[in-house]
Enzyme design. Structure first.
Site, PDB file in Angstrom:
ATOM      1  N   ARG A  54      11.939  -3.236  -0.212  1.00 55.48           N
ATOM      2  CA  ARG A  54      11.851  -4.704  -0.117  1.00 55.48           C
ATOM      3  C   ARG A  54      13.262  -5.264   0.073  1.00 55.48           C
ATOM      4  NH1 ARG A  54       7.328  -4.155  -4.177  1.00 55.48           N
ATOM      5  NH2 ARG A  54       5.591  -5.381  -3.379  1.00 55.48           N
ATOM      6  N   HIS A  80      13.741 -10.649 -20.466  1.00 57.40           N
ATOM      7  CA  HIS A  80      14.739  -9.707 -19.961  1.00 57.40           C
ATOM      8  C   HIS A  80      15.125  -8.677 -21.017  1.00 57.40           C
ATOM      9  CE1 HIS A  80      16.056 -12.259 -16.312  1.00 57.40           C
ATOM     10  NE2 HIS A  80      15.219 -11.306 -15.980  1.00 57.40           N
ATOM     11  N   CYS A 101       0.873  -0.173   0.611  1.00 58.96           N
ATOM     12  CA  CYS A 101       1.980  -0.333  -0.334  1.00 58.96           C
ATOM     13  C   CYS A 101       1.788  -1.502  -1.295  1.00 58.96           C
ATOM     14  CB  CYS A 101       3.305  -0.447   0.412  1.00 58.96           C
ATOM     15  SG  CYS A 101       3.355  -1.805   1.582  1.00 58.96           S
ATOM     16  N   GLU A 116      -1.117  -7.530   6.351  1.00 63.09           N
ATOM     17  CA  GLU A 116      -1.314  -8.335   5.141  1.00 63.09           C
ATOM     18  C   GLU A 116      -1.905  -9.697   5.440  1.00 63.09           C
ATOM     19  OE1 GLU A 116       2.317  -8.413   2.851  1.00 63.09           O
ATOM     20  OE2 GLU A 116       3.553  -8.818   4.573  1.00 63.09           O
ATOM     21  N   ARG A 120      -2.322 -15.194  -5.235  1.00 61.09           N
ATOM     22  CA  ARG A 120      -2.270 -13.868  -5.862  1.00 61.09           C
ATOM     23  C   ARG A 120      -1.888 -13.912  -7.333  1.00 61.09           C
ATOM     24  NH1 ARG A 120       2.378 -10.905  -2.274  1.00 61.09           N
ATOM     25  NH2 ARG A 120       3.150  -9.835  -4.107  1.00 61.09           N
ATOM     26  N   ASN A 127      -1.552  -6.758  -1.565  1.00 60.77           N
ATOM     27  CA  ASN A 127      -1.383  -7.928  -2.445  1.00 60.77           C
ATOM     28  C   ASN A 127      -1.638  -9.197  -1.651  1.00 60.77           C
ATOM     29  OD1 ASN A 127      -0.423  -5.992  -4.179  1.00 60.77           O
ATOM     30  ND2 ASN A 127       1.739  -6.479  -3.836  1.00 60.77           N
ATOM     31  N   ASP A 128      -1.008  -9.271  -0.482  1.00 60.42           N
ATOM     32  CA  ASP A 128      -1.197 -10.455   0.344  1.00 60.42           C
ATOM     33  C   ASP A 128      -2.528 -10.410   1.089  1.00 60.42           C
ATOM     34  OD1 ASP A 128       0.910 -12.314  -0.010  1.00 60.42           O
ATOM     35  OD2 ASP A 128       2.286 -10.870   0.873  1.00 60.42           O
ATOM     36  N   ARG A 181      11.593  -2.662   5.053  1.00 60.84           N
ATOM     37  CA  ARG A 181      10.903  -3.878   5.491  1.00 60.84           C
ATOM     38  C   ARG A 181      11.955  -4.932   5.797  1.00 60.84           C
ATOM     39  NH1 ARG A 181       6.597  -6.749   1.654  1.00 60.84           N
ATOM     40  NH2 ARG A 181       8.364  -7.436   0.403  1.00 60.84           N
TER      41      ARG A 181
END
Ligand code: PEP
Ligand code: MG
Length: 723
Positions: free
Chosen positions: A294, A187, A501, A430, A464, A453-454, A330
């Site tokens: 998201r 972080h 995306c 996806e 992934r 990605n999926d 989404r």
């Protein structure tokens, strides 16, 4: 001192060594035996730290800082943490301070053993939390180290620096960070990048060798800390700072332009964001819209779902910031790897193939209708709303969402609350199932966006994030490319808008394939936008289509990679193609400065992606044999993956440069040759051609006496075109 880059940028100031944190006062660790009272003290301290973190997260104008504070809040609220501390107080008869320290140390040790780098780096957050609790218990007796920073500008040198300590530093004085064993996903490193503070991490021995008060330069791009730099290094880094300033200007200029291919095909380039606070970064980087909001991030790390009102505030804040630009919201995408404890979904053997996203909407219809109501209310002045459903695999799932949407709209009507006038419903492609029935789905929805990605993980049946199977999790796998192309063709046939995306949308190397497939929109992390717009301007749709056709005939990902590598390596003719690649009156005084300036010119011209990488490649050669040819010319050269297209650049120093100890004549002209890694024998051909011509006095005179960059370019072109 060589280490790892954590946050880019150049910073210089005096080193300020921060020693380890003051230990929590021992008298508390030793004293008190009243377990009830100690447990009470712990609960009170936790309540205070919670309130403080929450209010700091709310006040923080910065999305990343707020996210980090919220993540710490989640650790603090973790019931197991609280239970273990209480058990140590009640059963183990420990005072509160000692119980907190022991529990935090136990959790941190557990995390440090994790195979995941991300989890290992959360150990620092735990120590931070233990410290904050200690401060509350002991009434602020432990001084905050950040308050020890002197008045002037400083580079902080510390083995560890917690996120809260970094946030407490005065940013106007903080010029850089030199840290110990801190990883790039910690972080503290994430915060340093967001705040624009150059940072590096060093091995222990190197860190310990930095003297307090010494002048330091932090090079956050190369991962270096320079102790007591001499005049030549200082000059070098002044040039570097100037270069980075110009790179920043260039980035903003490109960000402001619309995204168009060389042959004039317009594409929308949009951003993926996780909350309204990130919208600013999207617009700054030149996003034309938000291709993926998201929404699940509003639902994570808390004990109950956000209310309709809270969601409404977040969505409408984003809509206000977007103005006329569109946002694709989404709907909730949790379950699987993003569990929501308060939903009480049972633990699953195989969460990625389980009850995630749209699959639990029926069971939790109240939660989804609440989200849909918040979205329907939050459309801003346009009255238009775009909603996108994740993880769809079957037509029935879309019909369910339509019904929920109608119900949500009905509920708002009953309450007399205004809602969106025009709603477009889309889905993410996806799952291979969705990709194969795009024609049927097109009858149910207005638009599509590929979640690559999926889609890649489900097509190749590879997790992934799997560390050992990255070779299969490769968007260049022919199976994946065919599925993608086929789905896109169906969407086009059905006249549906199609975006993408997933991460691959922001990868400039893959861009030719995406242009070939024919997406209407590419949506990516905001920082990737300028580079994508720039690369797009060099691509021709017809050429990309023909590349795609060839790629689809390949049997292996490696063959596609080779085709793509060759395609990306083809630039314009390998020459000084523009005046920005020639400098006639350079103030540079040393070979290091000359090479730096030439590499910087290449980067500013968009011919290379990473000037330090090319500089390093050039120096590797230069160290084996100095490249001054005699006759007043040096011909440094390098091969690097950072080079997009073979290029020759030229620089004339104001005063001749002594190139190496063995030099016989000072250098009055420097020609630098940059070649892509996979450039074959290109560099040898270029070096041979140029060296041959430099034997001719006439050519040398052309370059050394040319009055304009145009004249240099003409001489160079004539030379390079000569076979
Ligand atoms: C995707 O799967 O490509 C996607 C964009 O969604 P996420 O990464 O949030 O799963
Ligand atoms: Mg996804």
């Amino acid at each position: 001192l060589h280490g790892h880059a954590l946050a880019p940028g150049i910073g210089s100031a005096a080193a300020v060594l921060l020693k380890g944190r003051a230990p929590l006062p021992r008298r508390f660790a030793a004293g008190r035996k009243d377990a009830k009272r100690e447990a009470e003290l712990f609960r009170e301290a936790r309540r205070q730290v919670e309130a403080e973190l929450r209010s700091r997260a709310e006040r923080s104008g910065d999305a990343v800082a707020a996210g980090i504070l919220k993540a710490q809040l989640a650790i603090l609220r973790d019931p197991t943490f609280g239970e273990q501390v209480s058990n140590r107080i009640v059963k183990g008869k420990l005072p509160a301070g000692a119980a907190i320290e022991k529990t935090a140390a136990g959790f941190a040790a557990l995390m440090q053993r994790s195979p995941s780098a991300y989890l290992r780096e959360r150990a620092a957050d735990l120590r931070d939390i233990a410290f904050m609790l200690g401060e509350k218990l002991f009434g602020k007796q432990a001084p905050r180290r950040a308050s020890l920073l002197p008045r002037g500008k400083s580079v902080v040198v510390a083995d560890v620096l917690s996120p809260s300590e970094l946030l407490a530093c005065d940013r106007r004085r903080l010029r850089g960070l030199v840290l110990g064993q801190v990883g790039p996903t910690s972080h503290t490193a994430i915060l340093a990048r967001t705040l624009g503070i150059p940072a590096v991490s060093l091995p222990n021995a190197a860190l310990a060798s930095v003297p307090d008060g010494a002048e330091l330069i932090v090079d956050g791009r190369r991962g270096l800390a320079l102790v007591r730099p001499g005049a030549p290094l200082k000059r070098y880094y002044r040039l570097e700072e100037e270069h980075q300033r110009r790179l920043g200007q260039r980035r903003s200029r490109i960000a402001a332009q619309p995204a168009t291919t060389r042959d004039g095909v317009r594409l929308e380039v949009a951003a993926n964001i996780a909350g309204p606070a990130e919208a600013g970064a999207a617009w700054k980087n030149g996003a034309e819209g938000i291709g993926l909001f998201r929404s699940e991030f509003l639902f994570l790390d808390r004990e109950a779902p956000p209310s309709e009102e809270e969601q409404y505030q977040a969505y409408s804040q984003a809509a206000r910031s977007a103005g006329k630009r569109r946002i694709i919201f989404r709907t909730l995408d949790v379950g699987g790897d993003k569990p929501l404890p308060y939903l009480g979904l049972p633990r699953e053997e195989n969460p990625f193939l389980g009850n995630r996203a749209v699959r639990f909407y029926d069971e939790h219809a109240d939660l989804i209708r609440c989200q849909l109501r918040a979205l329907l209310r939050a459309t801003g002045r346009s009255g238009h709303l775009k909603i996108m459903v994740p993880m769809v695999a079957a037509v029935g799932e879309v019909r369910l969402v339509r019904r929920l949407l109608q119900a949500a709209a009905g509920e708002l009507r009953e309450r007399n609350v205004p809602s969106a006038r025009h709603v477009e419903l889309g889905i993410m492609i996806e799952t291979p199932a969705a990709a194969l029935v795009v024609d049927s789905l097109a009858r149910e929805v207005e638009f599509f966006s590929v979640g690559s990605n999926d889609l890649l993980q489900y097509t190749m049946a590879v997790d992934r994030g799997h560390p050992a199977l990255a070779g299969l999790y490769d968007p260049l796998q022919p199976a994946f490319l065919r599925l993608l192309t086929q789905a896109a063709a169906q969407a086009r046939k059905a006249r549906r808008w199609l975006g993408i995306c997933g991460e691959m949308a922001g990868n400039t190397e893959l861009l030719p394939l995406l242009v070939g497939i024919g997406f209407d929109e590419l949506s990516m992390v905001p920082a990737a936008i300028p580079a994508v717009k720039e690369r797009l301007a060099h691509l021709d749709k017809g050429e990309c289509r023909s590349l795609l056709r060839r790629a689809l005939r390949c049997g292996e990902a490696a063959e596609v990679a080779a085709l793509l590598g060759e395609f990306n390596g083809q630039g314009t003719a390998p020459a000084a193609s523009g005046p920005e690649l020639v400098r006639l009156d350079s103030p540079c005084r040393t070979p290091a400065e000359a090479i730096k300036e030439l590499c910087g010119m290449l980067e500013l011209a968009g011919r290379i992606s990473d000037s330090p990488a090319l500089e390093e490649a050039v120096w590797k050669r230069e160290e084996t044999f100095a490249t001054d040819l005699g006759f007043g010319f040096a011909l440094p050269h390098g091969k690097s993956p950072a080079v997009r297209a073979a290029t020759v650049t030229f620089l004339r120093p104001r005063r001749p440069i002594r190139w190496s100890a063995a030099s016989t004549s000072p250098v009055k002209g420097v020609l630098l040759i940059a070649v892509p890694e996979k450039g074959g024998e290109e560099h040898l051909r270029l070096i041979a051609g140029l060296s041959r011509r430099l034997m001719h006095e006439e050519f040398r005179a052309d370059l050394l006496s040319a009055r304009s960059t145009g004249a240099v370019l003409a001489a160079l072109r004539a030379c390079l075109e000569e076979k």
